[in-house]
Design a protein around this motif. Sequence first.
Motif, PDB file in Angstrom:
ATOM      1  N   UNK A 641       4.914   5.853 -14.087  1.00  9.28           N
ATOM      2  CA  UNK A 641       4.268   4.703 -13.355  1.00  9.28           C
ATOM      3  C   UNK A 641       4.262   3.493 -14.620  1.00  9.28           C
ATOM      4  N   UNK A 642       3.895   3.912 -15.737  1.00  7.40           N
ATOM      5  CA  UNK A 642       3.636   3.090 -16.989  1.00  7.40           C
ATOM      6  C   UNK A 642       5.112   2.678 -17.567  1.00  7.40           C
ATOM      7  N   UNK A 712      11.310   1.673  -8.624  1.00  5.48           N
ATOM      8  CA  UNK A 712      10.216   1.179  -8.599  1.00  5.48           C
ATOM      9  C   UNK A 712       9.738   1.264  -7.231  1.00  5.48           C
ATOM     10  N   UNK A 713      10.614   1.118  -6.252  1.00  4.03           N
ATOM     11  CA  UNK A 713      10.181   1.517  -4.593  1.00  4.03           C
ATOM     12  C   UNK A 713       9.676   2.904  -4.635  1.00  4.03           C
ATOM     13  N   UNK A 714      10.410   3.870  -5.256  1.00  4.53           N
ATOM     14  CA  UNK A 714      10.145   5.393  -5.298  1.00  4.53           C
ATOM     15  C   UNK A 714       8.754   5.514  -5.746  1.00  4.53           C
ATOM     16  N   UNK A 715       8.527   5.042  -7.038  1.00 10.15           N
ATOM     17  CA  UNK A 715       7.233   5.026  -7.677  1.00 10.15           C
ATOM     18  C   UNK A 715       6.111   4.677  -7.150  1.00 10.15           C
ATOM     19  N   UNK A 716       6.277   3.389  -6.490  1.00 15.92           N
ATOM     20  CA  UNK A 716       5.156   2.890  -5.747  1.00 15.92           C
ATOM     21  C   UNK A 716       5.008   3.830  -4.460  1.00 15.92           C
ATOM     22  N   UNK A 732      -5.527   2.768 -10.874  1.00 15.55           N
ATOM     23  CA  UNK A 732      -5.534   2.182 -12.059  1.00 15.55           C
ATOM     24  C   UNK A 732      -4.038   1.788 -12.292  1.00 15.55           C
ATOM     25  N   UNK A 733      -2.929   2.643 -11.897  1.00 22.19           N
ATOM     26  CA  UNK A 733      -1.634   2.447 -12.042  1.00 22.19           C
ATOM     27  C   UNK A 733      -1.130   1.553 -11.098  1.00 22.19           C
ATOM     28  N   UNK A 734      -1.708   1.259  -9.794  1.00 28.47           N
ATOM     29  CA  UNK A 734      -1.476   0.266  -8.896  1.00 28.47           C
ATOM     30  C   UNK A 734      -1.693  -1.217  -9.527  1.00 28.47           C
ATOM     31  N   UNK A 735      -2.785  -1.337 -10.052  1.00 27.43           N
ATOM     32  CA  UNK A 735      -3.223  -2.700 -10.634  1.00 27.43           C
ATOM     33  C   UNK A 735      -2.316  -3.007 -11.885  1.00 27.43           C
ATOM     34  N   UNK A 743      -4.999  -3.682  -5.070  1.00 24.64           N
ATOM     35  CA  UNK A 743      -6.116  -2.194  -4.645  1.00 24.64           C
ATOM     36  C   UNK A 743      -5.224  -1.479  -3.786  1.00 24.64           C
ATOM     37  N   UNK A 744      -4.638  -0.453  -4.576  1.00 23.39           N
ATOM     38  CA  UNK A 744      -3.676   0.587  -3.678  1.00 23.39           C
ATOM     39  C   UNK A 744      -4.316   1.177  -2.371  1.00 23.39           C
ATOM     40  N   UNK A 745      -5.693   1.195  -2.305  1.00 19.53           N
ATOM     41  CA  UNK A 745      -6.358   1.491  -1.052  1.00 19.53           C
ATOM     42  C   UNK A 745      -6.364   0.859   0.041  1.00 19.53           C
TER      43      UNK A 745
END
Length: 821
Positions: A641-642, A712-716, A732-735, A743-745
């Motif tokens: 993700x990074x 990017x689509x697959x990792x997201x 953390x990774x989403x932000x 906010x991922x949630x």
Amino acid sequence: MNFAYDAPEVEARWQARWAEEHAFEVANDDPRPAFYVLCMYPYPSGAAHQGHIRNYTFGDLNARWRTMQGYSVLSPIGFDSFGLPAENAAIKTGTHPRTFTDARIAELSSSLRRLGAGYDWRRLVKSHDPTYMRFNQVIFRHFLEAGLAYRKKAPVNWCPGCNTVLANEQVRADGTCERSGDLVVKRDLEQWFFRITAYADDLLADLDALDWPERVKVMQRNWIGRSEGAQFEMGVVGSDQRIEVFTTRPDTAFGMTFVVLAPEHPLVQSITEPERRAAVTAFIERARQEPEFERQSFEGSLDKRGIFTGAYAVNPFNCQEVPIYLADYVLMGYGTGAIMAVPGQDQRDWEFAQAYGLHIVRTVQPPEGWDGEAYTGEGPAINSEWLDGLGVKEAKERAIAWLEEHGMGRRTVQYRLRDWLISRQRYWGCPIPVVYCPVDGIVAVPEEQLPVLLPDDVQFLPTGESPLRYHEGFLHTTCPRCGGPAERETDTMDTFVDSSWYFLRFCDPWETETPVDCQAAMRWMPVDQYIGGIEHAILHLLYARFYTRALGDMGLGPQSLKEPFKRLFTQGMIRMDGTKMSKSKGNLIAPEGYFDSVGADALRIFHLFVGPPADDFDWTDQTDDVIDGCRHFLDRVWRLATGEAEGSAGVDRELTTADYELTRATHKLVDRVTRELERWSYNTAVAFLREHTNVLYRYAQSGDGARQATMAHSVDTLLLLLAPMAPHVTAELWERRQGAGARVHAEPWPVADPALLSEELVTLVVQVNGRLRDKVEVPAGASAEDVTAAALASPKVAAQLDGHEPARIVARPPNLVNIVL
């Protein structure tokens, strides 16, 4: 071990953010559809152990997942804070139960926050909170007025280790206390009961519609124990006394050759012949000291388990006199405490008759060649005068009709379920709000004088009585009715009272006038997903169902609400060295060490991955290695993700077949994980996520390199699917990927494209000894086993084989199979 990120730092930061942003607080007027997720009311024994972590990980996953699906999710927390451990600690250490309990609540709350469990902490409910105690007492008053609460003298289960009364449900099958392990004995005490039996039929009938594990429903059905039959009276020879019996087999009454009473039966002393009285009294005393489980046991000889009273009863069906015995296996708690004994049709009666030389008459014809003892099957009635020749069902109906026609008996239903004994001789519980007045008797404390609170300055001594009995300021009061001197009830309520309605209080814990805000309860109830241990199948769950109905009937809850928990999941327990992991066993594994090293997310993933959630599992020497593997998985996700993983940043290029296949794989992942979460297969959901992570690494390091947009689509998508399971690292990774404030949630749950789920078909060429014999359509992703099975299923191939086994099969999926004969 070198980790890709600092889990304790990341997790502490996100826990603080969620608190600052009130992330898990929900309003009762939220326009989204409601969904109520609840883990069973925890007793605050201290910091969390792995059993807590497992349970609350499941609950938090459900709450976060349903939120991402678009629901307004109520996920509250509270503490079942009354109970024996706090009072026992006070006896041992001198620490006041309130001080002890508040410290344990703080410890468990800290553990839950570090786990990342998202609760609406504003709705916190604690059993020892004065407001909750007040409403517990208000409910008791209403029960008393409605006849659902009553007091009577009764033989009760007494635990010498806990120095208190236990409900039947709190005594193990071996006759020991479920908490202390001490052998339970019987005592006669004045006790308070709740009339749960008034709801027996409803509690039984409504089980079928519940989305609960079948074994839980079976346990409740068996505990309620509904039996249909007849109740009738028999006269005692030479006396005006009459014995009432209940039987499920009135059709066998002509075979009654003796009567058996419970040793505690009220007629025993009056009907026993004088010359038998001393022996009978000794037998009664011996039976009363035996644990109930031993008395109900079928094992061992019966020649010392009964005694003749010297009295005789008259069988109303044939007017014959039959001897009256006592037997320790007959209990006053079920039926009438008296049975008609028909040894020809009941094996225990047969053995008793053999032991005491009593007559045996068969009343149902056994099949030809029968050489057994008591016969309990179907057959025509025999030796039964006007019932002879009838089948069992018809004979039952005819026998009941005869009893009713002659005014000797009636059709009736009996239950194994007994009324709920709620009195506890303990300090640390909710006081029962009544006083005893010499003039007015039992008087409920007026509602405006509630709550009756516990005094702090009591002495904790293991006397077997509540320390409240020795507190002059609590004990002595005035009668609310006449104003004269009175004494307070010094018993407190069973702690299962506290957990029987807390889920309703969570709907609006700010309500000050009534225990339950009915409008709020109708918004949230019933609980959509309830989570807890199978050990609560009878105790807590049955009481909560009773309370929900009773509160509705008394206008204290929604009248239309009958069942509190729509869907129930019972998680497996964690064992260590063959026994359940628990504080009482002293074999706990605390989570804090894992929080400080691999992090809460890794521990959560372990509990989801270790096996099916409903199954038990063993904590072994290898467990830490599995937890380390879960952290390694999260590190791999972090590097993807990074962009730290080789090739994971991707390049800007045209679409290729590999990109299309990754997109298809991503949508299949969404479909699989969603299905697995719905069916509580969390271990396979995690396995799919780990497998897809491997797919992403292979894709990133392939010859063409990763296409940036596809990657990017697959990792997201991977992060979104992982978010309910590992909330901190995904947040953390989403932000980092989406920008500050993302906010991922708060994102919607991914939805798979049906067009990308269908398998592409290819043509499989099937050869036998190198010659083409058939062509079969198979999925493009078919394995060697799949194409082999398809080839062997071909009728053309079967004709070539002609029943012979192939010498060898060469499979080149998905295009070719060659069968060599």
